[in-house]
Scaffold this active site. Sequence first.
Site, short mmCIF file in Angstrom:
data_model
loop_
_atom_site.label_atom_id
_atom_site.label_comp_id
_atom_site.label_asym_id
_atom_site.label_seq_id
_atom_site.Cartn_x
_atom_site.Cartn_y
_atom_site.Cartn_z
N GLU A 309 43.68 31.67 34.42
CA GLU A 309 43.49 33.10 34.11
C GLU A 309 43.71 33.87 35.40
OE1 GLU A 309 42.04 36.61 34.26
OE2 GLU A 309 40.07 35.64 34.03
N CYS A 343 38.46 41.15 36.23
CA CYS A 343 39.82 40.87 35.73
C CYS A 343 40.21 41.85 34.64
CB CYS A 343 39.88 39.44 35.19
SG CYS A 343 39.41 38.17 36.36
#
Length: 558
Positions: A309, A343
């Site tokens: 990720e 994020c």
Amino acid sequence: MLANLYRRCASSLLASNKHWTRNLSVKNEPILNFEKNSKERRDVDYALREVEGHTRLVPCVIGGEEVYSNNIHYQVCPYRHDIKIAQFAYADENMINAAIVNALSARKEWEAKPISDRTQIFLKAADLLANEKRAAILAATMAGQAKTVIQAEIDAGPELVDFFRFNAEYATQLQHHQPINVEPGVHNSVEYRGLEGFVAAISPFNFTAIGGNLAGTPAMMGNVVLWKPSDTAMLASWICYEALTEAGLPPGVIQFLPSDGPTFGDTVTASPSLAGINFTGSVPTFTRLWQQVGKNLPKYKTFPRVNGECGGKNYHFVHSSACITSVVHGTMRSAFEFSGQKCSAVSRAYIPRSIWQPIKLGMLKIHKQIHLGEPSDYSSFLSAVIDKTSFERIKKYQTYAKESPDVEMIAGGHSDGTTGYYIQPTICVVRNPRDKLMQEEIFGPMLSIYIYEDHMYKEVMELINTTSDYALTGSVFAKDESVVEEAKAALRDSAGNFYINDKSTGSVVGQQWFGGARKSGTNDKPGGPHYVNRWVSPQSIKRSLQPLTQWKYPSMED
């Protein structure tokens, strides 16, 4: 007797399928409020003073033994350069290889343990982190990663606890996901084995919970793990590791290895026994790891699983029918809480001209009230960014915004690195919707806005979809349901987590499974039931309960 055995197998299968589809019994850990004079606030205040007042020695751990090298480093408070909260030493190549050997020696016994035994360890660790160790790991996250108390609580409290508890539930339910039995005298089953080899877990600074999950979930599923924690989340990661060992995790199952990034990456990818990489971090680092795996494919015993990720260029798409209050509050929270270092933080917004002025006024009003300060000051909405590298990178974007004729900076723009890495929340309006502020991941408290003509909203959807290489999170704000449906279709590939009339941050384990595609990662959805599947190698077993009496097929008879 054979018929009775078959009936028992069939009955067991029906019960198993019912178990698999039932509702989860586990619940999300409640988020504490830390109100003035509350016990949890007093506990964290005390723990934070302890963390800031002492430099904790954090070892490498190989096979349960604490080891050190001469390559010494420190974790400092991002908001106070002079405070060192942890001293740690990098594991060198020889130490990493020794950890691989030790992990492989522990694999057989650990993988053979029943899933119930393995999950009990993680459930006990979750209880420790939710109770006795809660204040300590929150304080380490506040001091080490410069999170306010509520941001630390969301992360190192309930999210980390939820990862362990929900994954234990998912892992247990997975055992009941079995194949069908159709033929009398034949019983089919599946055993969910750990991967053959070891898993390398490489965790980021921005979420303590992610580190625990990256290392913990593969281990829970029967794997042995080499965990490289982030230098700037070292103390919180160590407390998580301590909770696991105190809960009964056997030596050698997770090796704790502070390391230089390239050294760790090159060493683990060079091992023939690499079975998987579980990563959260930057695109360049993940790309390099994947390239190293590709280069070494001929030497591996098995094709490694590569999970990653890598962040995003997340958006808020606002339609003229949107609730202005929701847009203002949601965008300011998403862009600036934890200094835009989530994020999922929004960093680009598309707002129609007809409602821009009230949105602008609302944002500027909140901006004047936002307090940038130390985590111990409970009035702080955000604190310093993580380190000097991040600070200097964000400053360059601020300078660009100030100097570009195509950008208007309407709020913020200041920075001060004297005592801490402080960046003022910054809001810019761009004239070019493909300006680099709208395309490049900044990973800091900067929000860029493009004002569009109301009737051009469909074109703007296409613009959003094609502007960024990332596809992590995105939000649409609209009361008009037809527009919501249009946006869902037009932006289907633009975000792995899609929000409707809500901000782009704040996914909760079990509720909003997290992850994105494109350059945002492999979208393996930690927090959901599919994630545990990535860390098992299923073995299908067919058991014949009757003798094989023929070798010819009926079609061969005259």
